[in-house]
Design a protein around this motif. Structure first.
Motif, PDB file in Angstrom:
ATOM      1  N   MET A  32      44.608  48.648  41.922  1.00 27.17           N
ATOM      2  CA  MET A  32      43.976  47.382  41.579  1.00 27.17           C
ATOM      3  C   MET A  32      42.488  47.456  41.872  1.00 27.17           C
ATOM      4  N   ALA A  33      41.744  46.552  41.262  1.00 26.18           N
ATOM      5  CA  ALA A  33      40.297  46.560  41.469  1.00 26.18           C
ATOM      6  C   ALA A  33      39.710  45.173  41.284  1.00 26.18           C
ATOM      7  N   TRP A  34      38.519  45.039  41.805  1.00 29.09           N
ATOM      8  CA  TRP A  34      37.679  43.873  41.561  1.00 29.09           C
ATOM      9  C   TRP A  34      36.443  44.329  40.796  1.00 29.09           C
ATOM     10  N   GLU A  44      30.589  44.944  36.219  1.00 32.38           N
ATOM     11  CA  GLU A  44      30.407  46.101  37.082  1.00 32.38           C
ATOM     12  C   GLU A  44      31.522  46.199  38.118  1.00 32.38           C
ATOM     13  N   PHE A  45      31.793  47.423  38.489  1.00 41.45           N
ATOM     14  CA  PHE A  45      32.802  47.717  39.493  1.00 41.45           C
ATOM     15  C   PHE A  45      32.351  47.220  40.860  1.00 41.45           C
ATOM     16  N   TYR A  93      36.343  39.253  38.860  1.00 37.53           N
ATOM     17  CA  TYR A  93      37.599  39.455  38.169  1.00 37.53           C
ATOM     18  C   TYR A  93      38.458  40.474  38.907  1.00 37.53           C
ATOM     19  N   CYS A  94      39.750  40.193  38.980  1.00 40.24           N
ATOM     20  CA  CYS A  94      40.674  41.208  39.460  1.00 40.24           C
ATOM     21  C   CYS A  94      41.322  41.881  38.250  1.00 40.24           C
ATOM     22  N   ALA A  95      41.735  43.120  38.444  1.00 42.76           N
ATOM     23  CA  ALA A  95      42.279  43.892  37.330  1.00 42.76           C
ATOM     24  C   ALA A  95      43.293  44.903  37.837  1.00 42.76           C
ATOM     25  N   SER A  96      44.241  45.231  36.986  1.00 49.64           N
ATOM     26  CA  SER A  96      45.260  46.208  37.348  1.00 49.64           C
ATOM     27  C   SER A  96      45.273  47.350  36.341  1.00 49.64           C
TER      28      SER A  96
END
Length: 124
Positions: A32-34, A44-45, A93-96
């Protein structure tokens, strides 16, 4: 399927904890990431975490001030941000990653599911 929350208007130096509630399948198996996007700028990461939470990664801009974590029992991702500055103002944003992908990525294009975003505004 991903619901981000916890943003708000804060002053420089304040802290916030963002949450991302996931209703996607196999959450505990997905890195997972923001990410964040400020007005007029590209997404941007910010930070990423492996499926079991054993490894974490941060953008230089937030390293030392932020902590990404997850609770796989609750299907929830977190981002604790401390010592916030005006340049942290953005929609977060969160992302999978897709099912079956076990490594994190720093590229938004490699994430499958996205939350709707939560606004963080840092201003005095």
């Amino acid at each position: 399927q991903l619901q981000a929350s916890g943003g708000g208007l804060v002053r420089p130096g304040d802290s916030l904890r963002l949450s991302c509630a996931a209703s996607i399948s196999s959450f505990s198996y997905r890195p997972m990431a923001w990410f964040r996007q400020a007005p007029g700028k590209e997404r941007e990461f910010v930070a990423a975490i492996t499926d079991n939470g054993g490894s974490t990664y941060y953008a230089d801009s937030v390293k030392g001030r932020s902590t990404i974590s997850r609770d796989n029992r609750k299907n929830t991702l977190y981002l604790q941000m401390n010592n916030l500055a005006p340049e942290d103002t953005a929609v977060y944003y969160c992302a999978s990653r897709p099912r079956g992908y076990y490594s994190v990525s720093f590229s938004a294009n490699e994430y499958e599911h996205w939350g709707q975003g939560t606004q963080v505004t840092v201003s005095s």
